[in-house]
Design a protein around this motif. Structure first.
Motif, mmCIF file in Angstrom:
data_model
loop_
_atom_site.group_PDB
_atom_site.id
_atom_site.type_symbol
_atom_site.label_atom_id
_atom_site.label_comp_id
_atom_site.label_asym_id
_atom_site.label_seq_id
_atom_site.Cartn_x
_atom_site.Cartn_y
_atom_site.Cartn_z
ATOM 1 N N SER A 1 0.836 -1.198 0.000
ATOM 2 C CA SER A 1 0.000 0.000 0.000
ATOM 3 C C SER A 1 0.867 1.243 0.000
ATOM 4 C CB SER A 1 -0.926 0.016 1.218
ATOM 5 O OG SER A 1 -0.180 0.048 2.420
ATOM 6 N N PHE A 2 0.323 2.325 -0.598
ATOM 7 C CA PHE A 2 0.995 3.620 -0.656
ATOM 8 C C PHE A 2 -0.045 4.714 -0.473
ATOM 9 C CE2 PHE A 2 3.562 0.754 -3.180
ATOM 10 C CZ PHE A 2 4.858 1.035 -2.770
ATOM 11 N N SER A 3 0.398 5.836 0.094
ATOM 12 C CA SER A 3 -0.468 7.012 0.235
ATOM 13 C C SER A 3 -0.027 8.068 -0.758
ATOM 14 C CB SER A 3 -0.388 7.577 1.660
ATOM 15 O OG SER A 3 -0.980 6.690 2.577
ATOM 16 N N PHE A 4 -0.998 8.751 -1.365
ATOM 17 C CA PHE A 4 -0.724 9.799 -2.332
ATOM 18 C C PHE A 4 -1.601 11.003 -2.025
ATOM 19 C CE2 PHE A 4 -0.179 5.695 -4.461
ATOM 20 C CZ PHE A 4 1.163 5.770 -4.819
ATOM 21 N N GLY A 5 -1.169 12.172 -2.486
ATOM 22 C CA GLY A 5 -1.936 13.392 -2.261
ATOM 23 C C GLY A 5 -1.077 14.459 -1.619
ATOM 24 N N GLU A 6 -1.350 15.712 -1.957
ATOM 25 C CA GLU A 6 -0.536 16.816 -1.478
ATOM 26 C C GLU A 6 -0.801 17.152 -0.020
ATOM 27 O OE1 GLU A 6 1.910 18.240 -3.029
ATOM 28 O OE2 GLU A 6 1.637 17.049 -4.846
ATOM 29 N N ASP A 7 -2.066 17.392 0.338
ATOM 30 C CA ASP A 7 -2.382 17.788 1.711
ATOM 31 C C ASP A 7 -3.122 16.661 2.421
ATOM 32 O OD1 ASP A 7 -5.365 18.192 1.127
ATOM 33 O OD2 ASP A 7 -4.425 19.619 -0.261
ATOM 34 N N ASP A 8 -3.283 16.813 3.747
ATOM 35 C CA ASP A 8 -3.850 15.742 4.564
ATOM 36 C C ASP A 8 -5.304 15.460 4.203
ATOM 37 O OD1 ASP A 8 -3.294 13.982 6.973
ATOM 38 O OD2 ASP A 8 -5.103 15.021 7.668
ATOM 39 N N ASP A 9 -6.036 16.476 3.777
ATOM 40 C CA ASP A 9 -7.451 16.278 3.466
ATOM 41 C C ASP A 9 -7.654 15.498 2.169
ATOM 42 O OD1 ASP A 9 -8.171 17.663 5.734
ATOM 43 O OD2 ASP A 9 -8.302 19.604 4.688
ATOM 44 N N SER A 10 -6.717 15.579 1.258
ATOM 45 C CA SER A 10 -6.879 14.922 -0.042
ATOM 46 C C SER A 10 -6.065 13.638 -0.179
ATOM 47 C CB SER A 10 -6.480 15.886 -1.170
ATOM 48 O OG SER A 10 -5.104 16.215 -1.070
ATOM 49 N N SER B 1 4.046 8.629 -11.382
ATOM 50 C CA SER B 1 2.844 9.105 -12.063
ATOM 51 C C SER B 1 1.740 9.413 -11.059
ATOM 52 C CB SER B 1 2.370 8.050 -13.069
ATOM 53 O OG SER B 1 1.187 8.482 -13.714
ATOM 54 N N TYR B 2 1.539 8.544 -10.080
ATOM 55 C CA TYR B 2 0.516 8.785 -9.058
ATOM 56 C C TYR B 2 0.877 9.990 -8.191
ATOM 57 C CZ TYR B 2 -1.121 4.098 -10.290
ATOM 58 O OH TYR B 2 -1.594 3.011 -10.961
ATOM 59 N N ARG B 3 2.148 10.144 -7.910
ATOM 60 C CA ARG B 3 2.566 11.285 -7.079
ATOM 61 C C ARG B 3 2.328 12.604 -7.795
ATOM 62 N NH1 ARG B 3 7.224 7.707 -5.996
ATOM 63 N NH2 ARG B 3 6.965 6.815 -3.894
ATOM 64 N N ARG B 4 2.404 12.582 -9.132
ATOM 65 C CA ARG B 4 2.117 13.799 -9.906
ATOM 66 C C ARG B 4 0.621 14.019 -10.105
ATOM 67 N NH1 ARG B 4 6.325 11.590 -13.128
ATOM 68 N NH2 ARG B 4 4.737 10.856 -14.602
ATOM 69 N N GLY B 5 -0.186 13.089 -9.592
ATOM 70 C CA GLY B 5 -1.626 13.206 -9.741
ATOM 71 C C GLY B 5 -2.118 12.775 -11.109
ATOM 72 N N GLU B 6 -1.363 11.928 -11.803
ATOM 73 C CA GLU B 6 -1.721 11.488 -13.142
ATOM 74 C C GLU B 6 -2.158 10.030 -13.115
ATOM 75 O OE1 GLU B 6 1.771 12.072 -15.426
ATOM 76 O OE2 GLU B 6 1.780 14.261 -15.228
ATOM 77 N N GLU B 7 -2.961 9.674 -14.108
ATOM 78 C CA GLU B 7 -3.354 8.283 -14.278
ATOM 79 C C GLU B 7 -2.204 7.510 -14.929
ATOM 80 O OE1 GLU B 7 -5.973 6.720 -13.186
ATOM 81 O OE2 GLU B 7 -6.848 8.529 -12.298
ATOM 82 N N TRP B 8 -2.053 6.261 -14.530
ATOM 83 C CA TRP B 8 -0.971 5.446 -15.061
ATOM 84 C C TRP B 8 -1.373 4.859 -16.414
ATOM 85 C CZ3 TRP B 8 3.839 4.481 -15.359
ATOM 86 C CH2 TRP B 8 4.327 3.246 -15.763
#
Length: 227
Positions: A92-101, A120-127
């Motif tokens: 498992s991995f967590s992604f998103g800029e702020d805690d709410d998202s 790709s996920y860290r940039r907010g893009e679909e793989w």
């Protein structure tokens, strides 16, 4: 005896006043409220964990799924989900800029994401596997060409033909053609090289040659008239 009894009574705690009783009552109510909140939070955590265990179990049993993306969660919920996933033997991995998202994605071990997919996920893009494969091939091709270029060393220019041959129609080929082109230029523009202006003959020789050319020209002109 009376003095001893008086000292004992005076040392005993006096009964609380009305103000002290109210403070203690509020303290007991606050403690009870805090205990209820703690029990409620504990119960909610247990219910959430049970729900995540069910969803993770369904994910494992579904052979068509290789990964799953969950809705954004708070820090405590993400922590519980990560723990459930680890116990289940998944990744498992967590992604998103702020805690709410921030959200959690889980993967089956045999389908663990590559570094490119995680980026790709860290940039907010679909793989997109197909696009990623094309980019990988282009990168390898560019790297291979760069290595080949470096192994060849500095480029040495060796023209297949000499520039004089390539432009012979302009500058001529060899000294003979150079002279021929120079002579044609002289005739066309009336330019005579300095070297050609020097006449090494004597005056008498030059006059004899002129007379001979004149007689030859006159004889040529008289010949057809006589016949």
């Amino acid at each position: 005896m009376a003095d001893l009894l008086g000292s004992i009574l005076s040392s005993m705690e006096k009964p609380p006043s009305v103000g002290d009783q109210e403070s203690r009552r509020k303290a007991r109510e606050q403690a009870a409220r805090l205990k209820r909140l703690q029990e409620q939070e504990k119960r909610q955590k247990a219910e959430f964990r049970k729900r995540m265990e069910k969803e993770v179990s369904d994910f494992i049993q579904d052979s068509a799924q290789t990964k799953r993306k969950f809705q954004p969660m708070n820090k405590i919920e993400r922590s519980i989900l990560h723990d459930v996933v680890e116990v289940a033997g998944l990744t498992s991995f967590s992604f998103g800029e702020d805690d709410d998202s921030r959200y959690v994605m889980i993967f089956k071990k045999e389908f663990a994401p590559s570094d490119a997919e995680l980026d790709s996920y860290r940039r907010g893009e679909e793989w997109d596997p197909q696009r990623a494969e094309e980019q990988r091939r282009l990168k390898e091709l560019a790297q291979r060409e760069a290595e080949e270029e470096a192994s060849r060393g500095p480029a040495v220019v060796n023209p297949n033909t000499d520039y004089k041959d390539k432009y012979s129609h302009l500058i001529g080929k060899g000294a003979a053609k150079d002279a021929a082109h120079m002579l044609q230029a002289n005739k066309a523009y009336g330019c005579v090289p300095v070297a050609n202006k020097r006449d090494t003959r004597s005056i008498e020789e030059a006059m004899n040659e002129i007379r001979a050319k004149k007689r030859l020209r006159q004889s040529g002109e008289e010949g057809p008239a006589a016949s």
